[in-house]
Design a protein around this motif. Structure first.
Motif, short mmCIF file in Angstrom:
data_model
loop_
_atom_site.label_atom_id
_atom_site.label_comp_id
_atom_site.label_asym_id
_atom_site.label_seq_id
_atom_site.Cartn_x
_atom_site.Cartn_y
_atom_site.Cartn_z
N LEU A 112 87.92 -4.30 -24.93
CA LEU A 112 89.23 -4.84 -25.27
C LEU A 112 89.40 -4.96 -26.78
N ALA A 113 88.34 -5.39 -27.46
CA ALA A 113 88.41 -5.51 -28.92
C ALA A 113 88.61 -4.15 -29.57
N ALA A 114 87.86 -3.14 -29.09
CA ALA A 114 88.02 -1.79 -29.65
C ALA A 114 89.41 -1.24 -29.36
N GLY A 115 89.91 -1.51 -28.16
CA GLY A 115 91.25 -1.06 -27.82
C GLY A 115 92.33 -1.72 -28.64
N ALA A 116 92.05 -2.91 -29.14
CA ALA A 116 92.99 -3.64 -29.99
C ALA A 116 92.82 -3.30 -31.47
N HIS A 117 92.01 -2.28 -31.76
CA HIS A 117 91.78 -1.82 -33.13
C HIS A 117 90.94 -2.81 -33.94
N MET A 118 90.14 -3.61 -33.26
CA MET A 118 89.27 -4.59 -33.93
C MET A 118 87.85 -4.02 -33.93
N TYR A 119 87.65 -2.97 -34.72
CA TYR A 119 86.38 -2.26 -34.71
C TYR A 119 85.22 -3.11 -35.19
N VAL A 120 85.44 -3.88 -36.23
CA VAL A 120 84.35 -4.71 -36.79
C VAL A 120 83.93 -5.75 -35.77
N VAL A 121 84.90 -6.36 -35.10
CA VAL A 121 84.59 -7.36 -34.07
C VAL A 121 83.83 -6.71 -32.92
N ALA A 122 84.26 -5.52 -32.50
CA ALA A 122 83.58 -4.81 -31.41
C ALA A 122 82.14 -4.48 -31.78
N ALA A 123 81.94 -4.00 -33.01
CA ALA A 123 80.58 -3.66 -33.45
C ALA A 123 79.71 -4.91 -33.55
N ALA A 124 80.27 -6.00 -34.10
CA ALA A 124 79.50 -7.23 -34.22
C ALA A 124 79.15 -7.78 -32.84
N ALA A 125 80.09 -7.72 -31.91
CA ALA A 125 79.83 -8.21 -30.55
C ALA A 125 78.76 -7.36 -29.87
N THR A 126 78.75 -6.05 -30.14
CA THR A 126 77.72 -5.18 -29.57
C THR A 126 76.34 -5.57 -30.09
N LEU A 127 76.23 -5.79 -31.37
CA LEU A 127 74.96 -6.19 -31.96
C LEU A 127 74.51 -7.54 -31.43
N LEU A 128 75.43 -8.47 -31.29
CA LEU A 128 75.07 -9.80 -30.78
C LEU A 128 74.67 -9.73 -29.31
N THR A 129 75.31 -8.84 -28.55
CA THR A 129 74.92 -8.67 -27.15
C THR A 129 73.50 -8.13 -27.05
N LEU A 130 73.18 -7.13 -27.88
CA LEU A 130 71.82 -6.60 -27.90
C LEU A 130 70.83 -7.65 -28.38
N PHE A 131 71.26 -8.49 -29.32
CA PHE A 131 70.41 -9.60 -29.79
C PHE A 131 70.09 -10.53 -28.63
N GLY A 132 71.09 -10.84 -27.81
CA GLY A 132 70.85 -11.71 -26.67
C GLY A 132 69.97 -11.08 -25.61
N LEU A 133 70.12 -9.77 -25.43
CA LEU A 133 69.35 -9.10 -24.38
C LEU A 133 67.91 -8.84 -24.78
N GLU A 134 67.66 -8.55 -26.03
CA GLU A 134 66.32 -8.14 -26.45
C GLU A 134 65.62 -9.16 -27.34
N VAL A 135 66.26 -9.57 -28.42
CA VAL A 135 65.59 -10.44 -29.39
C VAL A 135 65.32 -11.82 -28.79
N LEU A 136 66.29 -12.39 -28.10
CA LEU A 136 66.07 -13.70 -27.48
C LEU A 136 64.97 -13.62 -26.42
N THR A 137 64.93 -12.51 -25.69
CA THR A 137 63.85 -12.33 -24.71
C THR A 137 62.50 -12.26 -25.39
N LEU A 138 62.47 -11.61 -26.55
CA LEU A 138 61.21 -11.47 -27.28
C LEU A 138 60.66 -12.83 -27.72
N PHE A 139 61.55 -13.72 -28.16
CA PHE A 139 61.12 -15.01 -28.68
C PHE A 139 60.99 -16.08 -27.59
N PHE A 140 61.88 -16.04 -26.60
CA PHE A 140 61.91 -17.14 -25.64
C PHE A 140 61.67 -16.70 -24.21
#
Length: 223
Positions: A112-140
């Motif tokens: 939805l963010a990409a469709g609304a032309h909010m590319y930076v928000v979409a990219a940041a949300a993608t990185l944060l999603t990967l952070f939650g899936l991988e980095v948080l698992t690594l630490f906790f």
């Protein structure tokens, strides 16, 4: 024509973000992989574009008529729940797929963010999603121990009970324990269904090796 290319770029950005998250799920051998996440992000971006620009001609021919473009986008958020629910498996006291369902929900928001032309928000949300899936698992990841269901059988019931006592005496907690006698062409077989959870620093897989080491035990299924 320039606007159409802009729309295509939005769809491509959404699909790329969804694919990145889906590759992580594919790596983790989850049911919803990169294709599902790609389609969820792409479809969400398309719905956003249609809700924003798909009715301009209709509105231009009807003076005074106003439409809320956020209504279609809002339905994507609730509608994606049906896909997410399909990835969740509930069996006895086990729940699987919640994280993948959440990643699909987040991917829909990224689309939805990409469709609304909010590319930076979409990219940041993608990185944060990967952070939650991988980095948080690594630490906790070691804090929570997931439950595992294992089904095994033996001809003698005492072999089942011996295996159960061995598991309880180790670093595992048996959440539930059920034994039933099953009649087969070879005779009666006792089948046990255990839901087990590792404690402390114990390996979540070593109890399977513990059962397979017993020649009287046949491990049938692990969930």
């Amino acid at each position: 024509m320039a606007m159409e290319w802009d729309f295509i770029l939005r769809l491509c950005v959404a699909g790329a973000c969804g694919t990145v998250i889906g590759l992580d799920r594919e790596y983790r051998v989850k049911d919803a992989g990169f294709r599902t996440h790609f389609l969820v992000a792409l479809g969400s971006a398309l719905m956003m574009i249609v809700s924003q620009y798909g009715f301009e001609g209709f509105l231009a021919s009807h003076d005074g008529l106003r439409l809320d473009p956020s209504r279609i986008a809002a339905q994507v958020v609730s509608g994606i729940g049906f896909i997410g629910a399909g990835t969740i498996i509930i069996h006895r006291q086990l729940v699987r797929g919640l994280t993948t369902a959440a990643s699909l929900w987040a991917t829909a928001g990224i689309g939805l963010a990409a469709g609304a032309h909010m590319y930076v928000v979409a990219a940041a949300a993608t990185l944060l999603t990967l952070f939650g899936l991988e980095v948080l698992t690594l630490f906790f990841g070691g804090i929570g121990r997931r439950r595992t269901m294992i089904v095994f059988s033996a001809v003698e019931r005492r072999s089942i009970e011996k295996a159960f006592r061995r598991l309880e005496s180790r670093d595992y907690a048996v959440v539930s324990y059920e034994v039933e006698a099953v009649r087969t062409p070879e005779g009666v077989v006792h089948r046990a269904t255990l839901i087990i959870r590792a404690k402390g620093t114990a390996s979540e897989e070593s109890f399977v090796d513990l059962l397979r080491a017993d020649p009287d035990i046949t491990v049938e299924r692990i969930v």
